[in-house]
Design a protein around this motif. Structure first.
Motif, short mmCIF file in Angstrom:
data_model
loop_
_atom_site.label_atom_id
_atom_site.label_comp_id
_atom_site.label_asym_id
_atom_site.label_seq_id
_atom_site.Cartn_x
_atom_site.Cartn_y
_atom_site.Cartn_z
N GLN A 108 0.81 -1.23 0.00
CA GLN A 108 0.00 0.00 0.00
C GLN A 108 0.84 1.28 0.00
O GLN A 108 0.37 2.34 0.44
CB GLN A 108 -0.97 0.00 1.19
N PHE A 109 2.07 1.20 -0.49
CA PHE A 109 2.97 2.37 -0.49
C PHE A 109 2.35 3.55 -1.25
O PHE A 109 2.29 4.66 -0.73
CB PHE A 109 4.32 2.00 -1.11
N LEU A 110 1.88 3.33 -2.47
CA LEU A 110 1.33 4.43 -3.26
C LEU A 110 0.09 5.06 -2.63
O LEU A 110 0.01 6.28 -2.53
CB LEU A 110 1.05 3.98 -4.70
N PRO A 111 -0.87 4.26 -2.14
CA PRO A 111 -2.02 4.90 -1.45
C PRO A 111 -1.60 5.69 -0.21
O PRO A 111 -2.18 6.73 0.10
CB PRO A 111 -2.91 3.72 -1.07
N ILE A 112 -0.58 5.21 0.51
CA ILE A 112 -0.08 5.93 1.68
C ILE A 112 0.50 7.28 1.26
O ILE A 112 0.24 8.31 1.88
CB ILE A 112 0.97 5.09 2.44
N VAL A 113 1.30 7.29 0.18
CA VAL A 113 1.88 8.53 -0.32
C VAL A 113 0.78 9.48 -0.76
O VAL A 113 0.79 10.67 -0.42
CB VAL A 113 2.88 8.25 -1.47
#
Length: 106
Positions: free
Chosen positions: A73-78
């Motif tokens: 979920q790196f991109l949604p977190i960013v």
């Protein structure tokens, strides 16, 4: 939105960077050898070129490298961080990693 851009760079001989020399009498930065100093300088030029290239491609630029592994979920977190903390604010850089220039968002 939601897409990445992968660049293909020319070999260093074609780019004309082989002519960059570190003279034997130069003060070495950070105790680096001339070869390491050359590599560090070349890396800085590469980063500057990438940021310039991305200027009209996207609203944001994040420096990632080909050998990193991001958390799930790196991109949604960013994206969430940008929406909650950066949109409408004045900012220059946000950091998503403690590893030097990797994970820096501009």
């Amino acid at each position: 939105a939601g897409r990445g851009v992968v660049g293909r760079w020319v070999p260093r001989a074609e780019a004309g960077v082989d002519g960059i020399d570190a003279d034997a009498g130069q003060l070495l930065k950070f105790g680096d050898s001339p070869q390491r100093q050359w590599w560090r300088s070349k890396q800085n030029l590469d980063y500057a070129f990438l940021m310039w290239y991305a200027t009209d491609v996207s609203d944001y630029y994040m420096q990632l490298e080909d050998d990193i592994q991001v958390v799930p979920q790196f991109l949604p977190i960013v994206r969430s961080y940008i929406q909650r903390n950066l949109v409408g604010e004045q900012w220059v850089m946000a950091s998503f990693s403690k590893l030097g220039f990797i994970g820096k968002l501009f």
